[in-house]
Write an enzyme that holds these catalytic residues in place. Sequence first.
Site, PDB file in Angstrom:
ATOM      1  N   LYS A 129       0.847  -1.202   0.000  1.00  0.00           N
ATOM      2  CA  LYS A 129       0.000   0.000   0.000  1.00  0.00           C
ATOM      3  C   LYS A 129       0.876   1.243   0.000  1.00  0.00           C
ATOM      4  O   LYS A 129       2.039   1.208   0.430  1.00  0.00           O
ATOM      5  CB  LYS A 129      -0.950   0.019   1.199  1.00  0.00           C
ATOM      6  N   ASP A 164      -2.686  -1.065  10.072  1.00  0.00           N
ATOM      7  CA  ASP A 164      -2.867  -1.090   8.612  1.00  0.00           C
ATOM      8  C   ASP A 164      -3.466  -2.412   8.100  1.00  0.00           C
ATOM      9  O   ASP A 164      -3.773  -2.529   6.918  1.00  0.00           O
ATOM     10  CB  ASP A 164      -1.514  -0.912   7.899  1.00  0.00           C
TER      11      ASP A 164
HETATM   12  O1  C5P Z   1      -0.522  -0.624  14.810  1.00  0.00           O
HETATM   13  P1  C5P Z   1       0.924  -0.848  14.526  1.00  0.00           P
HETATM   14  O2  C5P Z   1       1.477  -2.039  15.247  1.00  0.00           O
HETATM   15  O3  C5P Z   1       1.250  -0.877  13.075  1.00  0.00           O
HETATM   16  O4  C5P Z   1       1.673   0.428  15.108  1.00  0.00           O
HETATM   17  C1  C5P Z   1       3.061   0.470  15.321  1.00  0.00           C
HETATM   18  C2  C5P Z   1       3.375   1.656  16.227  1.00  0.00           C
HETATM   19  O5  C5P Z   1       3.104   2.884  15.554  1.00  0.00           O
HETATM   20  C3  C5P Z   1       2.525   1.721  17.484  1.00  0.00           C
HETATM   21  O6  C5P Z   1       3.115   1.015  18.555  1.00  0.00           O
HETATM   22  C4  C5P Z   1       2.453   3.202  17.786  1.00  0.00           C
HETATM   23  O7  C5P Z   1       3.623   3.611  18.456  1.00  0.00           O
HETATM   24  C5  C5P Z   1       2.498   3.831  16.418  1.00  0.00           C
HETATM   25  N1  C5P Z   1       1.170   4.192  15.898  1.00  0.00           N
HETATM   26  C6  C5P Z   1       0.535   5.321  16.391  1.00  0.00           C
HETATM   27  N2  C5P Z   1      -0.686   5.688  15.876  1.00  0.00           N
HETATM   28  C7  C5P Z   1      -1.279   4.965  14.916  1.00  0.00           C
HETATM   29  C8  C5P Z   1      -0.646   3.818  14.385  1.00  0.00           C
HETATM   30  C9  C5P Z   1       0.590   3.464  14.908  1.00  0.00           C
HETATM   31  O8  C5P Z   1       1.065   6.016  17.270  1.00  0.00           O
HETATM   32  N3  C5P Z   1      -2.453   5.361  14.436  1.00  0.00           N
END
Ligand code: C5P
Length: 294
Positions: A10, A139
């Site tokens: 993506k 995502d």
């Molecule tokens: O959800 P995911 O595991 O991909 O997110 C990785 C990191 O990115 C999270 O631990 C967080 O620190 C940050 N994040 C965030 N806000 C989001 C998505 C991700 O702060 N909307």
Amino acid sequence: MEMKIKTPAKVNLFLEIGARREDGYHDLRSVMQTVSLFDRLTVRCNKSVRTKILVRSNSFFLPTGEKNIAFQAASLFHDRFLSGHYEISVFLEKHIPVCAGLGGGSADAAGVLYALNRMFPGKAKQEELYPLAAALGSDVPFCLKKGTALANGRGEKLSPLPPLPSCRIVIAIENERVSTAAAYAAFDALPHGEEETALAETRYRALLRGLETGDPAAVAKNLYNSFEASVFPSAPRAKRIKEELLEAGALGALLSGSGAAVFGICSAEDAHRIADKLKKPGRRVFVCAPEEEI
Ligand code: C5P
């Protein structure tokens, strides 16, 4: 049982980071688009005397055990929807650059959920996969949905958008890695003013109009990513790629997610010439098309 699938990368055509929430995540407004750069997954599943999950890949950079998000996806699906013991093995043939802001890990996790759901028809409705996807990563729900979508919340609340009009997406990346969590922390450390909010709003409206009217140039001129200000200072090669894409004739260019991949929106006629101009040792360049919802 065995199933082979392709899982698309993506890009974020628009990504505005909002307030940091109590759970540590940030509220987002993002326009996401799947593109024709694929990992290839082979998922095998057989009854067994005990449950075993195996994940292997052709990439040195990926963990093989429970730290791999594809492992977590298989484990969640197994625990939620299967009764009895199964051996589930996943082979990831990686083509999507790892840790690049292209959603490669999320695509693989979504692919595992999709494949297992197809291999066990009737166990879960498609909608029941979304809470699992959201638990795996912000995502992952979009990677399950694919196509063009607006993502809100921490990225998991999806609304469909008109498809990206016909164009090519040239993606380039050098050997620079950005941790998503670190990119959010760097964003929080910067001051943010009203001008930035106003610019994002203007771009967002114009980008949506571009999608609605099927005008790729209008989309390309209004790309926006809040991460550019916080990530480019520590990823100068990504910044250079953006400049080179624009110099070579891309209609617009942007850091994808938290980077360090950068993409340019190009006409079909110009895409290969632009990609050739970008090529140099240590840089990977891909020419993709929008990947539609399937
Ligand atoms: O959800 P995911 O595991 O991909 O997110 C990785 C990191 O990115 C999270 O631990 C967080 O620190 C940050 N994040 C965030 N806000 C989001 C998505 C991700 O702060 N909307």
